[in-house]
Design a protein around this motif. Structure first.
Motif, PDB file in Angstrom:
ATOM      1  N   VAL A 186      37.557  65.766  49.555  1.00  0.00           N
ATOM      2  CA  VAL A 186      37.297  64.883  50.696  1.00  0.00           C
ATOM      3  C   VAL A 186      37.355  65.730  51.960  1.00  0.00           C
ATOM      4  O   VAL A 186      38.366  66.368  52.247  1.00  0.00           O
TER       5      VAL A 186
ATOM      6  N   PRO B 133      33.075  61.439  54.747  1.00  0.00           N
ATOM      7  CA  PRO B 133      32.971  60.114  55.370  1.00  0.00           C
ATOM      8  C   PRO B 133      32.996  60.204  56.898  1.00  0.00           C
ATOM      9  O   PRO B 133      33.625  61.098  57.469  1.00  0.00           O
ATOM     10  N   ASP B 134      32.343  59.251  57.511  1.00  0.00           N
ATOM     11  CA  ASP B 134      32.419  59.083  58.951  1.00  0.00           C
ATOM     12  C   ASP B 134      33.832  58.591  59.307  1.00  0.00           C
ATOM     13  O   ASP B 134      34.509  57.997  58.469  1.00  0.00           O
TER      14      ASP B 134
ATOM     15  N   MET C 128      34.002  57.125  45.446  1.00  0.00           N
ATOM     16  CA  MET C 128      34.571  57.944  44.367  1.00  0.00           C
ATOM     17  C   MET C 128      34.290  57.310  43.008  1.00  0.00           C
ATOM     18  O   MET C 128      34.003  58.001  42.027  1.00  0.00           O
ATOM     19  N   ASP C 129      34.382  55.990  42.951  1.00  0.00           N
ATOM     20  CA  ASP C 129      34.090  55.279  41.693  1.00  0.00           C
ATOM     21  C   ASP C 129      32.626  55.472  41.293  1.00  0.00           C
ATOM     22  O   ASP C 129      32.315  55.693  40.123  1.00  0.00           O
TER      23      ASP C 129
ATOM     24  N   VAL D  24      34.657  54.954  58.458  1.00  0.00           N
ATOM     25  CA  VAL D  24      34.580  54.496  57.064  1.00  0.00           C
ATOM     26  C   VAL D  24      35.974  54.064  56.608  1.00  0.00           C
ATOM     27  O   VAL D  24      36.952  54.765  56.857  1.00  0.00           O
ATOM     28  N   THR D  25      36.047  52.926  55.973  1.00  0.00           N
ATOM     29  CA  THR D  25      37.365  52.456  55.518  1.00  0.00           C
ATOM     30  C   THR D  25      37.763  53.172  54.216  1.00  0.00           C
ATOM     31  O   THR D  25      36.909  53.665  53.471  1.00  0.00           O
ATOM     32  N   TYR D  26      39.063  53.175  53.988  1.00  0.00           N
ATOM     33  CA  TYR D  26      39.593  53.802  52.765  1.00  0.00           C
ATOM     34  C   TYR D  26      39.020  53.117  51.522  1.00  0.00           C
ATOM     35  O   TYR D  26      38.724  53.774  50.522  1.00  0.00           O
ATOM     36  N   GLU D  27      38.820  51.815  51.609  1.00  0.00           N
ATOM     37  CA  GLU D  27      38.255  51.061  50.482  1.00  0.00           C
ATOM     38  C   GLU D  27      36.844  51.562  50.151  1.00  0.00           C
ATOM     39  O   GLU D  27      36.486  51.728  48.980  1.00  0.00           O
TER      40      GLU D  27
ATOM     41  N   LEU E 228      35.688  54.522  50.802  1.00  0.00           N
ATOM     42  CA  LEU E 228      35.828  55.874  50.247  1.00  0.00           C
ATOM     43  C   LEU E 228      36.136  55.804  48.743  1.00  0.00           C
ATOM     44  O   LEU E 228      35.549  56.553  47.939  1.00  0.00           O
ATOM     45  N   VAL E 229      37.022  54.894  48.363  1.00  0.00           N
ATOM     46  CA  VAL E 229      37.371  54.735  46.939  1.00  0.00           C
ATOM     47  C   VAL E 229      36.149  54.223  46.161  1.00  0.00           C
ATOM     48  O   VAL E 229      35.893  54.663  45.033  1.00  0.00           O
ATOM     49  N   ASP E 230      35.368  53.333  46.762  1.00  0.00           N
ATOM     50  CA  ASP E 230      34.135  52.854  46.115  1.00  0.00           C
ATOM     51  C   ASP E 230      33.171  54.020  45.861  1.00  0.00           C
ATOM     52  O   ASP E 230      32.522  54.087  44.807  1.00  0.00           O
TER      53      ASP E 230
END
Lengths: 171, 168
Positions: A166, A128-129, A141-142, A132-135, A137-139
């Motif tokens: 990561v 991620p840049d 991963m999903d 990039v928000t943690y949310e 990043l989780v998206d």
């Protein structure tokens, strides 16, 4: 005589205790149902003592790299140490952002096409840049973990790339 | 025509009236209920124990169904950083304060090294759980901050993470 008894054995009345236990069970079951926390496994890159290569070598697996920009644009590529880059070039794509976020449908579709070709693949490296928000990043991963399919009228979720590393760009 | 007195009988009573009333044996049912309670209490405890420090953290939502397992927790909110509920650092506008020249967080590293040493000393063989961090972070944090925390954890020997997420 000790141990000699009366005519009837003593009975404990368990009804009240049953009431208490039933209440506790209902309370715990209600709380358990409301438990909404799950986990996502991930790791960070490490220096391997054994000198193992992080890039896949078997011909039926690749290591996927997904670079995520802060505006939601994603670049996906696949790597295998024993394959020529030209062979894997068709699997390198850029997925534009959608509504200032990730286009998770397109990402999932493309990753599934890679998984179908290289069935034993399971590793993905997310890069991620900084913004990039943690949310987001989780998206990501999903979108890369599993695929939703309907087989014989039933939903199934075959795994795609559950082993997530990561990482970040070297500055 | 009968005008005699008729005694009413319950479903479990003896029509003749000379036998003691039938009792239901609840012992087996008690065993089952006790087992269910122990299972539920164990699961409930594992779900809540690790997230007490995360009351100010808005978790990201995910489709993951993997259940929470106990491990060392590192929680990063928008203002504070915790290890096992102990506040060990502060953030300003979502950015970590107090990074060293290599951009690691010295207090976080020191705390994690101490916890790791204690855990390893307790066990003859290191368990998998000793090397995993339950990572609780606010969904609004930028990756720059997440990256600093994760890399500091990795430098202290914790390279595996479980991201805590809210189920969708």
């Amino acid at each position: 005589m000790a141990g000699g008894g009366g005519d009837a054995a003593t009975d404990f009345d368990l009804t009240a205790l049953m009431d208490v236990l039933s209440n506790i069970i209902f309370f715990l079951m209600a709380s358990f149902g409301a438990a909404v926390v799950a986990v996502l496994p991930a790791s960070v890159p490490t220096i391997s003592d054994s000198g193992e290569n992080d890039v896949a070598t078997d011909m039926d697996k690749v290591t996927v790299t997904m670079t995520i920009a802060s505006n939601g644009k994603v670049e996906i590529s696949a790597a295998n140490a024993d394959m020529l880059p030209e062979e894997l070039k068709p699997y390198a794509v850029v997925v534009p952002s959608k509504d200032d976020g990730l286009d998770t449908k397109k990402i999932n579709d493309h990753l599934w096409s890679i998984k179908e070709k290289f069935r034993n693949s399971k590793n993905i490296i997310l890069v991620p840049d900084d913004k990039v928000t943690y949310e987001m990043l989780v998206d990501a991963m999903d979108a890369s973990r599993e695929r939703h399919m309907v087989v014989d009228g039933q939903s199934v979720y075959p795994q795609m790339f559950p082993a997530v590393v990561v990482s970040s760009l070297v500055k | 025509m009968s005008f005699g007195h008729h005694k009413k009988h319950g479903p479990f009573s003896d029509p003749e009236g000379d036998a003691p009333p039938t009792r239901i044996n609840l012992t087996a049912l008690m065993d089952i209920l006790s087992n269910i309670i122990f299972f539920l209490m164990a699961s409930f405890g594992a779900q809540t124990l690790e997230l007490t420090s995360a009351s100010k953290v808005a978790l990201p939502s995910s489709t993951s169904e993997l259940s929470l397992k106990m491990s060392l927790s590192v929680a990063v909110g928008m203002e504070e950083l915790f290890v096992e509920d102990e506040p060990i650092g502060r953030l300003k506008e979502g950015k970590l304060i107090g990074l060293d020249d290599s951009r690691f967080h010295p207090r976080l590293e020191e705390t994690l090294r101490r916890v790791r040493a204690q855990r390893i000393a307790k066990n003859e063989r290191p368990k998998e759980e000793d090397e995993v961090v339950l990572f609780i972070a606010d969904k609004r944090l930028e990756y720059e901050t997440i990256d600093r925390v994760m890399k500091t954890c990795a430098r202290a020997g914790f390279t595996k993470f479980r991201f805590a997420v809210a189920k969708k």
